[in-house]
Design an enzyme around this catalytic site. Structure first.
Site, PDB file in Angstrom:
ATOM      1  CG  HIS A 109      -2.335   0.538   0.838  1.00  0.00           C
ATOM      2  ND1 HIS A 109      -3.462   0.316   1.592  1.00  0.00           N
ATOM      3  CD2 HIS A 109      -2.739   1.327  -0.204  1.00  0.00           C
ATOM      4  CE1 HIS A 109      -4.492   0.952   1.033  1.00  0.00           C
ATOM      5  NE2 HIS A 109      -4.080   1.564  -0.046  1.00  0.00           N
ATOM      6  CG  ASP A 132      -6.092  -0.545   4.789  1.00  0.00           C
ATOM      7  OD1 ASP A 132      -5.879  -1.564   5.452  1.00  0.00           O
ATOM      8  OD2 ASP A 132      -5.221   0.054   4.138  1.00  0.00           O
ATOM      9  CG  HIS A 134      -3.850  -2.101   8.658  1.00  0.00           C
ATOM     10  ND1 HIS A 134      -4.000  -3.049   7.663  1.00  0.00           N
ATOM     11  CD2 HIS A 134      -3.492  -2.774   9.778  1.00  0.00           C
ATOM     12  CE1 HIS A 134      -3.715  -4.250   8.159  1.00  0.00           C
ATOM     13  NE2 HIS A 134      -3.414  -4.117   9.447  1.00  0.00           N
ATOM     14  CG  ASP A 136      -2.292   1.801   5.427  1.00  0.00           C
ATOM     15  OD1 ASP A 136      -1.942   1.125   6.417  1.00  0.00           O
ATOM     16  OD2 ASP A 136      -2.692   1.277   4.355  1.00  0.00           O
ATOM     17  CG  HIS A 149       2.545  -1.644   4.385  1.00  0.00           C
ATOM     18  ND1 HIS A 149       1.918  -2.878   4.201  1.00  0.00           N
ATOM     19  CD2 HIS A 149       3.019  -1.657   5.657  1.00  0.00           C
ATOM     20  CE1 HIS A 149       2.017  -3.577   5.325  1.00  0.00           C
ATOM     21  NE2 HIS A 149       2.672  -2.870   6.209  1.00  0.00           N
ATOM     22  CG  ASP A 238      -4.821  -3.106   2.480  1.00  0.00           C
ATOM     23  OD1 ASP A 238      -4.856  -4.338   2.306  1.00  0.00           O
ATOM     24  OD2 ASP A 238      -3.965  -2.539   3.187  1.00  0.00           O
ATOM     25  CG  ASP A 240      -5.204  -5.289   5.067  1.00  0.00           C
ATOM     26  OD1 ASP A 240      -6.080  -4.422   5.196  1.00  0.00           O
ATOM     27  OD2 ASP A 240      -3.987  -5.045   5.209  1.00  0.00           O
ATOM     28  CD  GLU A 283      -0.211  -4.302   1.667  1.00  0.00           C
ATOM     29  OE1 GLU A 283       0.338  -5.415   1.870  1.00  0.00           O
ATOM     30  OE2 GLU A 283       0.358  -3.208   1.881  1.00  0.00           O
TER      31      GLU A 283
HETATM   32  N1  LIG Z   1      -1.179  -1.386   4.085  1.00  0.00           N
HETATM   33  C1  LIG Z   1      -1.102  -2.147   5.167  1.00  0.00           C
HETATM   34  N2  LIG Z   1      -1.417  -3.417   5.108  1.00  0.00           N
HETATM   35  N3  LIG Z   1      -0.684  -1.562   6.285  1.00  0.00           N
HETATM   36  C2  LIG Z   1      -0.490  -2.224   7.519  1.00  0.00           C
HETATM   37  C3  LIG Z   1       0.077  -1.288   8.547  1.00  0.00           C
HETATM   38  C4  LIG Z   1       0.265  -1.947   9.882  1.00  0.00           C
HETATM   39  C5  LIG Z   1       0.743  -1.008  10.975  1.00  0.00           C
HETATM   40  N4  LIG Z   1      -0.220  -0.006  11.268  1.00  0.00           N
HETATM   41  C6  LIG Z   1       2.076  -0.366  10.607  1.00  0.00           C
HETATM   42  O1  LIG Z   1       2.145   0.826  10.465  1.00  0.00           O
HETATM   43  O2  LIG Z   1       3.041  -1.060  10.441  1.00  0.00           O
HETATM   44 MN   LIG Z   2      -3.375  -0.521   3.625  1.00  0.00          MN
HETATM   45 MN   LIG Z   3      -4.259  -2.953   5.517  1.00  0.00          MN
END
Ligand SMILES: NC(=[NH2+])NCCC[C@H](N)C(=O)O
Ligand SMILES: [Mn+2]
Ligand SMILES: [Mn+2]
Length: 314
Positions: A109, A132, A134, A136, A149, A238, A240, A283
């Site tokens: 990402h 997402d 998350h 990000d 990411h 994303d 996920d 992802e």
């Molecule tokens: N694009 C993603 N899958 N991001 C996951 C980030 C996980 C966590 N918040 C980090 O900063 O490491």
């Molecule tokens: Mn993401």
């Molecule tokens: Mn994510």
């Protein structure tokens, strides 16, 4: 006042395969675009009545990864991420300039630093819908993982990264907090919570999806970022965001995600606005898990893209 604007009259998709994994530590996510193309995404898009522009020699982003790339502060692979996203921003901008829909297949990402910058260069009043688990949006000075990411949005909104990182000076903050909305969140870091609160960013977590249902959530999200339904939309998806039972082959899975239908509903409802100008599908990591979970995840990634291009609209 609602201004009617027309996008995608050309009905042509520029497909950008972004074979890049440097925004996170797990190898394999750079295989995502190959797998989606192998699965037939290009023909599937054509069958929906869109023209496709695709540079078959796309595995070029990897070439931009420098041999030496020591950490800067906590940031891992900063020059790789900067070089790749800088080139990608130009590709997305050039596609948008031609009136094409820019479809970026990731990759991790972090590539959104480039894709969103590219959209912004042409559609300055765009809004960003971020699907997402998350957020990000970690400031680079506060990321605990150091994986970029987890940070892309911190580069896109003015003031989140307090001190400029010379390697990323090319990135111009192009987004305002009122033009960003999240759906699907369930794993948000402490600095991210603070920023979302401070900047008043609208975020629909899985709790909100449970409470209101996905139909209402998407409507509220669009009312927030696109009240007059006249802003071009960049959708950053994303995989996920989906529940790991639906999309298992991804680097940072989080339980309790969107169902198959909820994910598809989001893409359909956004397609219905006629305002979608760019999409990231990121992802997808085909090397994680069994052959079956790979196929499942690639399949769902492709079908989300098709829905965003109008497949299921009658
Ligand atoms: N694009 C993603 N899958 N991001 C996951 C980030 C996980 C966590 N918040 C980090 O900063 O490491
Ligand atoms: Mn993401
Ligand atoms: Mn994510």
């Amino acid at each position: 006042m609602t201004v009617s604007r027309k996008f995608n009259e050309k009905k042509t998709v520029s497909v950008l395969g972004v074979d890049f994994s440097g925004g996170q530590p797990k190898a394999g996510v750079d295989e995502g675009p190959f797998q989606m193309i192998e699965f037939g995404i290009l023909d599937q898009i054509k069958e929906l009545g869109w023209g496709v522009e695709f540079d078959g020699s796309f595995p070029n982003y990897k070439k931009l990864v420098p041999v030496e790339d020591p950490d800067i502060g906590n940031m891992k692979h900063p020059r790789a991420v900067s070089n790749v996203t800088r080139a990608l921003a130009r590709h997305v901008r050039d596609s948008a300039m031609k009136g094409n829909f820019a479809l970026s297949l990731g990759g991790d990402h972090s590539i959104a630093i480039g894709t969103v910058s590219g959209t912004a260069a042409v559609h300055d009043d765009f809004c960003l819908i971020w699907i997402d688990a998350h957020a990000d949006i970690n400031p680079v000075a506060e990321t605990t993982s150091g994986n970029l990411h987890g940070c892309p949005i911190s580069f896109l909104i003015d003031g989140i990264n307090k001190s400029a990182v010379p390697e990323f000076e090319w990135v111009k903050p192009c987004l305002t907090p009122d033009r960003l909305v999240y759906i699907g969140l369930r794993d948000v870091d402490i600095p991210e919570r603070r920023i979302i609160k401070e900047l008043g960013i609208r975020a629909f977590s899985m709790h909100d999806v449970d409470r209101h249902g996905i139909g209402k959530v998407v409507e509220m999200a669009l009312d927030h970022v696109n009240p007059h339904r006249n802003r071009p939309i960049h959708l950053s998806f994303d995989v996920d965001a989906l529940d790991p039972t639906v999309a298992p082959a991804t680097g940072t899975p989080v339980r309790g995600g969107l169902s198959f239908r909820e994910g598809h509903y989001i893409c359909e409802a956004i397609a219905e606005t006629g305002l979608l100008v760019a999409m990231d599908m990121v992802e997808v990591n085909p090397t994680l898990g069994s052959d079956e979970s790979l196929l499942q995840t690639v399949t769902v990634g492709c079908s989300l893209v098709r829905c965003a291009l109008g497949e299921t609209l009658l």
